[in-house]
Design a protein around this motif. Structure first.
Motif, mmCIF file in Angstrom:
data_model
loop_
_atom_site.group_PDB
_atom_site.id
_atom_site.type_symbol
_atom_site.label_atom_id
_atom_site.label_comp_id
_atom_site.label_asym_id
_atom_site.label_seq_id
_atom_site.Cartn_x
_atom_site.Cartn_y
_atom_site.Cartn_z
ATOM 1 N N UNK A 194 -1.284 14.441 8.631
ATOM 2 C CA UNK A 194 -0.380 15.039 7.638
ATOM 3 C C UNK A 194 1.080 14.851 8.051
ATOM 4 N N UNK A 195 1.346 14.945 9.341
ATOM 5 C CA UNK A 195 2.705 14.732 9.843
ATOM 6 C C UNK A 195 3.129 13.280 9.637
ATOM 7 N N UNK A 196 2.214 12.349 9.921
ATOM 8 C CA UNK A 196 2.517 10.936 9.686
ATOM 9 C C UNK A 196 2.807 10.673 8.212
ATOM 10 N N UNK A 197 2.052 11.317 7.335
ATOM 11 C CA UNK A 197 2.277 11.170 5.892
ATOM 12 C C UNK A 197 3.690 11.591 5.524
ATOM 13 N N UNK A 198 4.109 12.735 6.042
ATOM 14 C CA UNK A 198 5.457 13.238 5.740
ATOM 15 C C UNK A 198 6.541 12.271 6.211
ATOM 16 N N UNK A 199 6.231 11.502 7.264
ATOM 17 C CA UNK A 199 7.230 10.599 7.839
ATOM 18 C C UNK A 199 7.224 9.216 7.207
ATOM 19 N N UNK A 200 6.308 8.960 6.291
ATOM 20 C CA UNK A 200 6.273 7.651 5.639
ATOM 21 C C UNK A 200 7.436 7.514 4.660
ATOM 22 N N UNK A 201 8.173 6.419 4.715
ATOM 23 C CA UNK A 201 9.326 6.228 3.822
ATOM 24 C C UNK A 201 8.933 6.337 2.351
ATOM 25 N N UNK A 202 9.707 7.111 1.605
ATOM 26 C CA UNK A 202 9.513 7.230 0.163
ATOM 27 C C UNK A 202 8.413 8.164 -0.257
ATOM 28 N N UNK A 203 7.714 8.777 0.701
ATOM 29 C CA UNK A 203 6.588 9.646 0.356
ATOM 30 C C UNK A 203 7.033 11.106 0.355
ATOM 31 N N UNK A 204 6.943 11.755 -0.811
ATOM 32 C CA UNK A 204 7.347 13.152 -0.948
ATOM 33 C C UNK A 204 6.247 13.938 -1.669
ATOM 34 N N UNK B 87 0.839 -1.210 0.000
ATOM 35 C CA UNK B 87 0.000 0.000 0.000
ATOM 36 C C UNK B 87 0.866 1.249 0.000
ATOM 37 N N UNK B 88 1.889 1.250 0.856
ATOM 38 C CA UNK B 88 2.780 2.413 0.956
ATOM 39 C C UNK B 88 3.537 2.645 -0.349
ATOM 40 N N UNK B 89 3.998 1.577 -0.979
ATOM 41 C CA UNK B 89 4.698 1.721 -2.259
ATOM 42 C C UNK B 89 3.782 2.336 -3.312
ATOM 43 N N UNK B 90 2.473 2.096 -3.164
ATOM 44 C CA UNK B 90 1.514 2.667 -4.109
ATOM 45 C C UNK B 90 1.263 4.137 -3.871
ATOM 46 N N UNK B 91 0.851 4.503 -2.650
ATOM 47 C CA UNK B 91 0.499 5.917 -2.437
ATOM 48 C C UNK B 91 1.724 6.820 -2.419
ATOM 49 N N UNK B 92 2.912 6.236 -2.234
ATOM 50 C CA UNK B 92 4.122 7.066 -2.301
ATOM 51 C C UNK B 92 4.371 7.581 -3.714
ATOM 52 N N UNK B 93 3.693 6.998 -4.707
ATOM 53 C CA UNK B 93 3.769 7.512 -6.084
ATOM 54 C C UNK B 93 2.862 8.720 -6.280
ATOM 55 N N UNK B 94 2.017 9.004 -5.290
ATOM 56 C CA UNK B 94 1.102 10.129 -5.384
ATOM 57 C C UNK B 94 1.794 11.461 -5.186
ATOM 58 N N UNK B 95 1.122 12.520 -5.612
ATOM 59 C CA UNK B 95 1.718 13.869 -5.548
ATOM 60 C C UNK B 95 0.904 14.835 -4.702
ATOM 61 N N UNK B 96 -0.415 14.612 -4.592
ATOM 62 C CA UNK B 96 -1.282 15.585 -3.932
ATOM 63 C C UNK B 96 -2.154 14.879 -2.890
ATOM 64 N N UNK B 97 -2.153 15.415 -1.667
ATOM 65 C CA UNK B 97 -2.799 14.741 -0.544
ATOM 66 C C UNK B 97 -3.641 15.707 0.276
ATOM 67 N N UNK C 89 3.928 16.701 -3.308
ATOM 68 C CA UNK C 89 4.089 18.046 -3.880
ATOM 69 C C UNK C 89 3.200 19.032 -3.131
ATOM 70 N N UNK C 90 1.976 18.591 -2.799
ATOM 71 C CA UNK C 90 1.077 19.409 -1.983
ATOM 72 C C UNK C 90 0.475 18.526 -0.896
ATOM 73 N N UNK C 91 0.336 19.075 0.293
ATOM 74 C CA UNK C 91 -0.253 18.344 1.415
ATOM 75 C C UNK C 91 -1.126 19.312 2.205
#
Length: 406
Positions: free
Chosen positions: A153-163, A135-145, A165-167
């Protein structure tokens, strides 16, 4: 806007996310937008009634058959379409539209953090860890959250590989069914509705907990606080728990339930309308949750004029603001839980000892705080983010104008 929303299937037991999807879809339609909901259909999942096999067959429908169907549909979908994922747990579908305008709604990352071994109170099986990683490998391909709280939102930023563009953060909305009520009238109504289940007297008030028996809802903590308060206080109010009784009653809770069995009632399968009455008649809401994505009962209780005791931890203190009473997070070691509960019981007594003027002031503070969680406020914010995301994407695709010469 042309919007396509990806939703959880209906063939699994949870209905909260499909309900969230329906709400977003209907509200956006009401605002004049074209909305479709793409949802996996039940095919192989119907081959059996055995729960374990049904789960794995459901995964075939979700992650093999449905993506193949999505790829076919995408060939006929206009470029100016916004794809919305109603939950980050649908992350394995994100790569299908990662290069097209999209938004991913994030509710909580408890399953993700548990799969990464970050939650002491909950452990995930090895197959669960693999599933959460996919699941994480999938949503880490996303750009807008869009997250339902700053904590999420803080947990999202701390997920490995997740960067991202907008949060963005948009708080959930409380249903219009939850509104301030006359306490005595609410108690009479509730007693009439549940009198066949229990002879407990609710006319003088009751302590309330709303939440299923999932580990993070902390029914154990609720029972410990109630036990400590009953031993501390002379007035004896019952405890109403809207949620299932624990599947396995542990050694800490068994004597409590046995001791106060005539004063504790579990209620399940009720409507929002009855739940609003239960909030409205309660003396307070006990919500010592360990983890949350948002914490619906806090906002719902305040909207109904019910005082709230909750954990002094985000997002609970985000939602409660200045209108809640806070206690520390329940410790994870058994020998310190009872002292924690005794301290929380003092806070229970503080609320029950409020003067009439203090009670009115507290109710007004809760109602004012709950105004942050109305449906128009939520949908105005979501509509704006959707429009900006689609607009920026389409603008980036416009051909660049040739430089002019003079």
């Amino acid at each position: 806007m042309n919007i396509i929303i990806f939703s959880h299937p209906l063939f699994f037991s949870s209905n909260s996310m499909p309900r969230y999807t329906r709400m977003i879809a209907q509200e956006m339609r009401n605002r004049g937008h074209d909305v479709e909901v793409w949802i996996p259909e039940a095919h192989t999942v119907n081959w059996t009634h055995l729960g374990y096999l049904k789960k794995w067959l459901g995964y075939i429908d979700m992650y093999l058959l449905f993506p193949a169907e999505v790829k076919k549909r995408l060939k006929h979908t206009p470029a100016k379409t916004l794809f919305v994922f109603s939950d980050q747990a649908l992350g394995m579908w994100v790569p299908l539209v990662a290069n097209r305008p999209h938004i991913i709604h994030c509710h909580d990352f408890m399953a993700q953090k548990s799969g990464m071994g970050l939650l002491a109170e909950h452990h995930t099986s090895w197959t669960g860890k693999i599933y959460q990683r996919m699941i994480r490998n999938g949503y880490s391909k996303g750009r807008h959250f869009i997250s339902v709280s700053y904590n999420t939102a803080k947990d999202l930023q701390n997920m490995p590989g997740c960067k991202p563009e907008t949060s963005s953060v948009v708080y959930n909305a409380v249903s219009p069914d939850f509104k301030a009520l006359n306490k005595q009238e609410a108690r009479v109504h509730v007693a009439g509705q549940i009198k066949l289940q229990s002879e407990i007297n609710l006319s003088q008030g009751y302590l309330l907990h709303v939440g299923n028996n999932a580990w993070y809802k902390n029914q154990q903590g609720v029972l410990q606080i109630y036990n400590a308060w009953r031993k501390l206080s002379k007035p004896a109010l019952p405890l109403v728990i809207v949620g299932n009784k624990p599947d396995n009653i542990d050694s800490l809770n068994e004597p409590i339930i046995n001791l106060w069995k005539n004063d504790i009632i579990f209620i399940t399968g009720i409507s929002d309308q009855l739940l609003a009455k239960i909030y409205g008649g309660a003396s307070m809401l006990l919500f010592p949750s360990l983890e949350e994505g948002f914490g619906w009962p806090i906002a719902e209780a305040m909207a109904c004029g019910c005082p709230v005791i909750t954990t002094n931890k985000s997002p609970m203190n985000e939602v409660g603001g200045d209108a809640a009473w806070y206690i520390p997070r329940m410790p994870s070691t058994t020998n310190t839980i009872k002292q924690w509960a005794c301290n929380a019981a003092i806070t229970v007594n503080t609320i029950l000892s409020l003067s009439k003027e203090q009670e009115i002031s507290a109710t007004k503070a809760g109602l004012l705080n709950a105004e942050r969680f109305t449906l128009p406020v939520m949908m105005d914010a979501i509509e704006k983010i959707y429009g900006n995301t689609l607009g920026c994407y389409m603008k980036s695709k416009l051909p660049k104008r040739a430089p002019q010469t003079f």
